[in-house]
Design an enzyme around this catalytic site. Sequence first.
Site, PDB file in Angstrom:
ATOM      1  N   ARG A  89       0.849  -1.155   0.140  1.00 21.08           N
ATOM      2  CA  ARG A  89      -0.046   0.002  -0.019  1.00 21.08           C
ATOM      3  C   ARG A  89       1.131   0.881   0.450  1.00 21.08           C
ATOM      4  O   ARG A  89       2.019   0.961   0.394  1.00 21.08           O
ATOM      5  CB  ARG A  89      -0.894   0.411   1.429  1.00 21.08           C
ATOM      6  N   HIS A 144      -0.594  -0.263  -9.866  1.00 20.74           N
ATOM      7  CA  HIS A 144      -1.448  -0.626  -9.095  1.00 20.74           C
ATOM      8  C   HIS A 144      -2.034  -2.061  -9.439  1.00 20.74           C
ATOM      9  O   HIS A 144      -3.055  -3.092  -9.537  1.00 20.74           O
ATOM     10  CB  HIS A 144      -2.375  -0.544  -8.060  1.00 20.74           C
TER      11      HIS A 144
HETATM   12  C1  OXD Z   1      -5.211  -6.444  -3.095  1.00 21.38           C
HETATM   13  C2  OXD Z   1      -4.476  -5.258  -3.723  1.00 21.38           C
HETATM   14  O1  OXD Z   1      -5.099  -6.128  -1.259  1.00 21.38           O
HETATM   15  O2  OXD Z   1      -4.979  -5.434  -5.381  1.00 21.38           O
HETATM   16  O3  OXD Z   1      -5.919  -7.390  -2.912  1.00 21.38           O
HETATM   17  O4  OXD Z   1      -4.291  -4.069  -3.284  1.00 21.38           O
END
Ligand code: OXD
Length: 310
Positions: free
Chosen positions: A225, A273
């Site tokens: 994250r 992402h």
């Molecule tokens: C998850 C993401 O949390 O793809 O799976 O970020």
Amino acid sequence: MDIVFASAQEAEPQAWIEALRDALPGARIRLWGDGQPEGHADFAVVWAPPADLFVREPRLRALFNLGAGVDALLCLPGLPDDLPLVRLEDGGMAVQMAEYTLYHLLHESRDFGRYERQQAEVLWRPLDDIDRAAWTVGVLGAGAMGARVAQACAALEYPTAVWSRSGRSVPGAESYGGEAGLVAFLARTRVLVNVLPLTDATRGILCRRTFEQLRPDALVINIARGGHLVESDLLAALDSGRLRAAALDVFEREPLPPAHPFWSDARIRVTPHVAGASLMDRTVRQIADKIQALNRGEVISGVVDRNRQY
Ligand code: OXD
């Protein structure tokens, strides 16, 4: 049984609805906001759901996340305290994260960037052989994702370690745990890969203090994250030469704003992402199996511990 699917970011929600219908024949599966009667859903399958989900669907028995990270769900306004949140366990993500990590590890350790530049100069010049012992990999996180990433690196004979709060062991990797273990783990690590859940305890873990403890000329790979990374500390560590490069797939603000300095920094590789996407077939199968297990009154895995925040 009534199931609502709510994912604002899903380009083809209908494909998910169809897959859920195939996996759970007999269930009524509907798309959030499709105009059908609301308020009867037993289960919700979500990614970044709308703020009024819990007002409009007050009878939910469980909330299934379409990803592994539940940090955003835990911040949802009105989230009932006793509603079980279920995170995705792998869903095809772990192998992709292993690939992502290997790509960047190999790029740096084998100096493929130099060969790209040499090709542009029509230069035939073999570089020194790789010294694997110098490319110590340290994976923050030892769950399904961390273990798969660590095992992929270890399989290519990179000295590999994992760190987790509990010190969970992963075959083929050295294991470190707790605060004291973190110091020793960082001191042996040159390639730091983050797959931790984002919690109050891990927010900002990729910071100056962490970078300073790594082996020199380090590479940082963040596939967890954006909230784990202190962006200004990363830039400072790259400027000072403490870090050689970073591969970043996740950001505090997504999409990464066009004017953000990371876009144009040659030392930083940015991806949108995508390091570990939830694959539809495996994800739907897993969620359907768990819904059926709940209906049989069985205990399921992957239920979020609200105190641990993952
Ligand atoms: C998850 C993401 O949390 O793809 O799976 O970020």
